[in-house]
Design a protein around this motif. Sequence first.
Motif, PDB file in Angstrom:
ATOM      1  N   HIS B 209       0.762  -1.036  -0.432  1.00 59.72           N
ATOM      2  CA  HIS B 209      -0.052  -0.033  -0.006  1.00 59.72           C
ATOM      3  C   HIS B 209       0.531   1.258   0.272  1.00 59.72           C
ATOM      4  O   HIS B 209       2.158   1.643   1.206  1.00 59.72           O
ATOM      5  CB  HIS B 209      -0.844   0.134   1.433  1.00 59.72           C
ATOM      6  N   SER B 210       0.815   2.246  -0.601  1.00 57.98           N
ATOM      7  CA  SER B 210       1.670   3.265  -1.035  1.00 57.98           C
ATOM      8  C   SER B 210       1.618   4.459   0.394  1.00 57.98           C
ATOM      9  O   SER B 210       2.129   5.608   0.283  1.00 57.98           O
ATOM     10  CB  SER B 210       1.281   3.705  -2.580  1.00 57.98           C
ATOM     11  N   GLY B 211       0.575   4.197   1.311  1.00 57.36           N
ATOM     12  CA  GLY B 211       0.348   5.015   1.749  1.00 57.36           C
ATOM     13  C   GLY B 211       0.851   4.475   3.233  1.00 57.36           C
ATOM     14  O   GLY B 211       1.934   5.087   3.445  1.00 57.36           O
ATOM     15  N   TYR B 213       3.383   2.178   3.459  1.00 57.08           N
ATOM     16  CA  TYR B 213       4.995   2.139   2.457  1.00 57.08           C
ATOM     17  C   TYR B 213       5.553   2.989   1.929  1.00 57.08           C
ATOM     18  O   TYR B 213       6.969   3.243   2.024  1.00 57.08           O
ATOM     19  CB  TYR B 213       4.863   0.464   2.423  1.00 57.08           C
ATOM     20  N   GLY B 214       4.396   4.353   1.696  1.00 57.62           N
ATOM     21  CA  GLY B 214       5.465   4.443   1.170  1.00 57.62           C
ATOM     22  C   GLY B 214       6.307   5.889   1.669  1.00 57.62           C
ATOM     23  O   GLY B 214       6.473   6.111   2.145  1.00 57.62           O
ATOM     24  N   THR B 311      -3.589   2.432  -5.459  1.00 56.73           N
ATOM     25  CA  THR B 311      -2.576   3.656  -4.490  1.00 56.73           C
ATOM     26  C   THR B 311      -1.857   2.099  -4.226  1.00 56.73           C
ATOM     27  O   THR B 311      -1.342   1.682  -3.321  1.00 56.73           O
ATOM     28  CB  THR B 311      -2.890   4.010  -3.500  1.00 56.73           C
ATOM     29  N   VAL B 312      -0.545   1.587  -4.970  1.00 56.15           N
ATOM     30  CA  VAL B 312      -0.088  -0.014  -4.975  1.00 56.15           C
ATOM     31  C   VAL B 312       1.507   0.459  -5.298  1.00 56.15           C
ATOM     32  O   VAL B 312       1.432   1.399  -6.519  1.00 56.15           O
ATOM     33  CB  VAL B 312      -0.536  -0.522  -5.923  1.00 56.15           C
ATOM     34  N   ILE B 313       2.296  -0.154  -4.229  1.00 54.89           N
ATOM     35  CA  ILE B 313       3.886  -0.030  -5.128  1.00 54.89           C
ATOM     36  C   ILE B 313       3.881  -1.665  -5.322  1.00 54.89           C
ATOM     37  O   ILE B 313       3.924  -2.179  -4.548  1.00 54.89           O
ATOM     38  CB  ILE B 313       4.960   0.184  -3.963  1.00 54.89           C
TER      39      ILE B 313
END
Lengths: 453, 453
Positions: B209-211, B213-214, B311-313
């Motif tokens: 999750h880019s939130g 772990y971003g 919103t993914v890494i």
Amino acid sequence: MEKFIAENKERFIGELIDLLKIPSVSTDAKHKPDVIKTAEFVKEKLLSAGADVVEICETAGLPIVYGEKIIDPSLPTVLVYGHYDVQPADPLELWNSPPFEPVIKDEKIYARGACDDKGQMYMHVKAFETMMATGKLTCNVKFMIEGEEEIGSPNLEIYVRENQDKLKADVILISDTGMLSNDTPSITTGLRGLSYVEVEVTGPKRDLHSGLYGGGVANPINVLCEMIASLKDENNKITVAGFYDKVVELSEEERAAMNAAPFNIEDFKADTGVPEVAGEKGYTTLEHTSIRPTLDVNGIWGGYMEEGAKTVIASKAYAKISMRLVPDQNPDEITELFQKHFESIAPSTVTVKVNPHHGGRPVVTPTDSVEYQAASKAYEATFGKKPVPMRGGGSIPIVAMFKELLGLDSVLMGFGLDTDAIHSPNEHFGIFNFMKGIETIPLFYQNYAELKK
Amino acid sequence: MEKFIAENKERFIGELIDLLKIPSVSTDAKHKPDVIKTAEFVKEKLLSAGADVVEICETAGLPIVYGEKIIDPSLPTVLVYGHYDVQPADPLELWNSPPFEPVIKDEKIYARGACDDKGQMYMHVKAFETMMATGKLTCNVKFMIEGEEEIGSPNLEIYVRENQDKLKADVILISDTGMLSNDTPSITTGLRGLSYVEVEVTGPKRDLHSGLYGGGVANPINVLCEMIASLKDENNKITVAGFYDKVVELSEEERAAMNAAPFNIEDFKADTGVPEVAGEKGYTTLEHTSIRPTLDVNGIWGGYMEEGAKTVIASKAYAKISMRLVPDQNPDEITELFQKHFESIAPSTVTVKVNPHHGGRPVVTPTDSVEYQAASKAYEATFGKKPVPMRGGGSIPIVAMFKELLGLDSVLMGFGLDTDAIHSPNEHFGIFNFMKGIETIPLFYQNYAELKK
């Protein structure tokens, strides 16, 4: 209440599993009937739990489920927000079991939406049922459960604007965040905002043969890569002009307190599988993921992506790029800065387009407020430990919108874990966490009613 | 012969259209039955044209059609090479008519493979039929038409190695290149080689999750972009260590002669649609696309590529990268240099893999040879103009392999145009060009037999 919850545990879990079986993917129009079915499921469960009124409110997009139980207008009112839609499940091949056929393994429920947010939203429905069944409901309660959170809640703001009277409340209660670990409960006091854009780089007007034209025309994929590479400098600072202008720097004390939270870099690496952590120079991993803004490419595509070798120069290349924002960055401003910057760095050999998607403001909620205290005491009672206040890295853009339109603060009582793989293959939610949520939420109502007296 | 060709024009075109209807896409296993059907089509047409023997030769992959007509062992023998497989047709949505439903518009046949190489290969079958029907065959002829050119001819070399006696000949004749324009015929005297790799960059072990772990982990898409961006410097020189070591620089005279060829930069821009040309500093567009090596990303993908915002890494990012090579670069050496370089520039926050695809050596053929002269006179007779010798930008890796294993030079009698959109949507082949090929090829046989006397 404890007895009621314990006696109904199996049924609560079974109902959640039924809910998870419906593939309510809001990003994909073909799942619209599933999304509607999910709204109806939520409506039915709120009614059978004891709500006076439950409505499926149509919007220009997917519906919002509204329900309420008003026991005494003089008592405080809690407005519960949650969402019943889920992220797409792809890449499907990385799931160990089908995303919409929930399985329980090692005391965890595996399914898309298990944690985000069906599992966490459903804790509130079951906590409400518990309070009703045991005569322990101490506040009025309103539910607003939407179906478009994963696509940026495009119709929620209109709904809130048009229903300000109906939504009158004292506090908003949301479970769509996580906590540090099952041993270290925490409550999220801040969230990052979001700016999300899609970019398109066009070179030749048609795909070209890389032998006949290669070397003589700019390749839009190479150019897109160069442009993306230039968006960060060697210290991982974002180079978009003006990007950091409104970023509030935390004091040394605040940073020290935040870095005192239990965090083990080796565990983080083991969990994520990254060979090394990365991030903006001068900040820790905890800071990178909470109090600092980011720029991530969430998707990229162009040219030949199938098996084998095709010698083509694509006409177009695309990327989805998101920026997580921190106070006081404004998503509209940042999107505009990005757009200007991206257009300004495009070489004359290509044309570029920037299409903004949704955005959301960053928020921070105070720990000395009644609502935070009510939540904190509830966790302390069920976990036997005072929860740690934490800044979260994710975004719940609607929290800022609720504050603006309804004048209400939100309390983020999250029970998920960072390892729950939300938005990823094999998303799951611990049964421990689901049940702890159902136990803790009623205590918030009790504490809140008392503290508000 | 002219009369025979004129009388049979409609039938020749009709047969080509039938051939183009079969979707013989060699990159895609599900088209295998179509590929086989195409081989049978070619076999039948060679037999009915008058070949003594035609065989469909099985390989570990897709078959090779071999045919021959030996009129007199003391006469020279021409070995015709071509391929009956085609590139994939995607992106389908950019075709104005379905790729495997040929249509004639403005005197051009539109279909995948119309030019590359079904149309050009079939000119040889019809030229052979013409010579047989009119008693004008002056050389022995052998056909070797393969079905795996578009996947790098993985089994052709084995076939050639095992059939050196059967394939004995004096010269190889190939139509799989283009000419400058219908007014300015040209013959390709040099071809670029090819090194083709697929790269994979892995960051986290699962999508994140880019939130949450971003900012704290390296995003493999961003990293891939940074790595690709670094493969060229500000002058568009390729930075792979050792890449230019074996590149032969042309003399000023050679460069001047080549730049004297008719070429209009505005026409090139209009044809390709690029806002500006690009390329290695210090060279012209004609040079960029023929005598200089290149590095192009042919495909890139990773993360969320569907509609909407996710919103993914991503855990992994991929690219297909090809390098066009010039004398005396060696594809195996270049692939190795690339692999070492790419691994060496990977940051410690990710792991990378480089998977080599097929490669091919660059070749140059002399203009004072008998075979070049035979071809040149043939064009001069049918076009009324001496053809221009040109270095081509594409790659026919098998030309170098034929030289090595059979000791034979190849003559590249191309009749296509750069604007034929080979490997692209709306590929087409001019009826003028198809017919000119059928007229010109028999004259090559005549001239070659005379010059070899």
